[in-house]
Design a protein around this motif. Sequence first.
Motif, PDB file in Angstrom:
ATOM      1  N   MET A 143       0.911  -1.106   0.012  1.00 25.69           N
ATOM      2  CA  MET A 143       0.013   0.011   0.006  1.00 25.69           C
ATOM      3  C   MET A 143       0.945   1.196   0.086  1.00 25.69           C
ATOM      4  O   MET A 143       2.199   1.260   0.349  1.00 25.69           O
ATOM      5  CB  MET A 143      -0.793   0.018   1.148  1.00 25.69           C
ATOM      6  N   GLN A 144       0.510   2.371  -0.341  1.00 25.92           N
ATOM      7  CA  GLN A 144       0.880   3.643  -0.051  1.00 25.92           C
ATOM      8  C   GLN A 144      -0.010   4.710  -0.075  1.00 25.92           C
ATOM      9  O   GLN A 144      -1.068   4.489  -0.413  1.00 25.92           O
ATOM     10  CB  GLN A 144       1.932   3.928  -1.591  1.00 25.92           C
ATOM     11  N   GLN A 145       0.403   5.696   1.021  1.00 23.26           N
ATOM     12  CA  GLN A 145      -0.490   7.007   1.198  1.00 23.26           C
ATOM     13  C   GLN A 145       0.244   7.855   0.321  1.00 23.26           C
ATOM     14  O   GLN A 145       1.284   8.398   0.724  1.00 23.26           O
ATOM     15  CB  GLN A 145      -0.304   7.133   2.674  1.00 23.26           C
ATOM     16  N   LEU A 196       2.705   0.105   4.679  1.00 27.94           N
ATOM     17  CA  LEU A 196       2.977   1.656   3.663  1.00 27.94           C
ATOM     18  C   LEU A 196       4.263   1.646   3.424  1.00 27.94           C
ATOM     19  O   LEU A 196       5.276   1.589   4.027  1.00 27.94           O
ATOM     20  CB  LEU A 196       2.421   2.654   4.911  1.00 27.94           C
ATOM     21  N   TYR A 251      -2.898  -0.364  -3.426  1.00 24.00           N
ATOM     22  CA  TYR A 251      -3.956   0.890  -2.680  1.00 24.00           C
ATOM     23  C   TYR A 251      -3.181   2.141  -2.836  1.00 24.00           C
ATOM     24  O   TYR A 251      -1.963   2.080  -2.304  1.00 24.00           O
ATOM     25  CB  TYR A 251      -4.581   0.713  -1.427  1.00 24.00           C
ATOM     26  N   PRO A 252      -3.700   3.326  -3.364  1.00 21.95           N
ATOM     27  CA  PRO A 252      -4.948   3.529  -3.846  1.00 21.95           C
ATOM     28  C   PRO A 252      -5.390   3.106  -5.342  1.00 21.95           C
ATOM     29  O   PRO A 252      -6.259   3.453  -5.828  1.00 21.95           O
ATOM     30  CB  PRO A 252      -4.866   4.980  -3.587  1.00 21.95           C
ATOM     31  N   PRO A 308      -5.368  11.245  -1.305  1.00 25.72           N
ATOM     32  CA  PRO A 308      -6.605  10.590  -0.407  1.00 25.72           C
ATOM     33  C   PRO A 308      -6.186  10.839   0.939  1.00 25.72           C
ATOM     34  O   PRO A 308      -5.119  11.105   1.363  1.00 25.72           O
ATOM     35  CB  PRO A 308      -6.481   8.986  -0.871  1.00 25.72           C
ATOM     36  N   THR A 356      -8.204  -0.896  -4.844  1.00 25.76           N
ATOM     37  CA  THR A 356      -8.777  -1.058  -3.283  1.00 25.76           C
ATOM     38  C   THR A 356      -8.625  -2.768  -2.829  1.00 25.76           C
ATOM     39  O   THR A 356      -8.754  -3.527  -3.763  1.00 25.76           O
ATOM     40  CB  THR A 356     -10.005  -0.467  -3.166  1.00 25.76           C
ATOM     41  N   VAL A 362      -6.016  10.109   4.916  1.00 27.48           N
ATOM     42  CA  VAL A 362      -5.743   8.876   5.430  1.00 27.48           C
ATOM     43  C   VAL A 362      -6.729   8.048   6.018  1.00 27.48           C
ATOM     44  O   VAL A 362      -7.124   6.902   6.091  1.00 27.48           O
ATOM     45  CB  VAL A 362      -4.604   9.066   6.750  1.00 27.48           C
ATOM     46  N   ALA A 399     -10.892   1.820   3.461  1.00 26.61           N
ATOM     47  CA  ALA A 399     -10.867   1.023   2.462  1.00 26.61           C
ATOM     48  C   ALA A 399     -10.121  -0.099   2.845  1.00 26.61           C
ATOM     49  O   ALA A 399     -10.437  -1.514   2.561  1.00 26.61           O
ATOM     50  CB  ALA A 399      -9.968   1.720   1.507  1.00 26.61           C
ATOM     51  N   ASP A 427      -9.719   7.909   4.493  1.00 32.57           N
ATOM     52  CA  ASP A 427     -10.241   7.108   3.397  1.00 32.57           C
ATOM     53  C   ASP A 427      -9.546   5.941   3.236  1.00 32.57           C
ATOM     54  O   ASP A 427     -10.195   4.711   3.141  1.00 32.57           O
ATOM     55  CB  ASP A 427     -10.153   8.036   2.026  1.00 32.57           C
ATOM     56  N   THR A 428      -8.021   5.813   3.617  1.00 33.37           N
ATOM     57  CA  THR A 428      -7.437   4.759   3.364  1.00 33.37           C
ATOM     58  C   THR A 428      -7.566   3.603   4.459  1.00 33.37           C
ATOM     59  O   THR A 428      -7.970   2.457   4.013  1.00 33.37           O
ATOM     60  CB  THR A 428      -5.677   4.953   3.431  1.00 33.37           C
TER      61      THR A 428
END
Length: 273
Positions: free
Chosen positions: A11-13, A57, A235-236, A38, A239, A40, A46, A42-43
């Motif tokens: 995943m990544q933010q 992450l 993600y994102p 996005p 999802t 966090v 999901a 929302d992450t």
Amino acid sequence: MTSGDTVDVWMQQPTERFLAQPWLESLLRWTSMSRAVPRVEDTLAAMDEAEVGVGLLSAWHGPQGSLISNEEVAALVERFPGRFAGVVSVDLADPVAAVKEIRWYVRELGFVAVRVVPWLWNLPPNDRRYYPLYVACVEEDVPFCTQIGHTGPLCPSEPGRPIPYLDEVLLDFPELVVIGGHVGYPWMAEVLSLARKYPNFHIDTSAYAVHRLPPELVEFMRGRGRSRVLFGSNYPMVTPSRCLEHLPELGLDVEATELFLGGNARRVFDLRM
């Protein structure tokens, strides 16, 4: 598995720096994802939708500099303890600083892996610039995560070819645990041959909805490869819930399902419940 036991290993933010990269254009077109950063929250939503308890992450560093910094990842891991684990990314052009950074983030902040995306550098993983990182991973007892297969971004795919590049790395570093992300298509015969040859090589399914996985990989997951394949979403861009929507169609038994969704990740990354 009980609710929340699933681990998403890729995943990544994203930051504005990350989302501004021109090579994302093809992914934005395919996934209908916007360039809006996005939240966090929302992450986390999901993740909850797919019963993902822990997300790994990843920081991102390329020739153009930091796109998602280790510091930014560390801040999220600290802010949401137990929900995220950090994956270090470093500057291949400065291997001494890279090794120091790996040691700091693993020892002091508990990051669980190192990731370098080879197409971002246009350097395959047997390039000499990676080798100090491999030594650091072995010494710190953390996996090295990379991307295998073709690239969604408009960059050359050759650095993601498993043979000869990863084959040479796995020969040179038999103690190194390597996770090849994004499945490895179109070189599936090469990917599975490495998985059968090297006990420390694993595959993650990030960037793929499970019903689109290559049939030979699914067959591997049903049988002897059940301990070698890990769930990831990317993600994102995709999802977790979209990735797992058709999971029952794979025909995995209970053990294979539990290993795929979280058991393998908790073992490989030494994650605590």
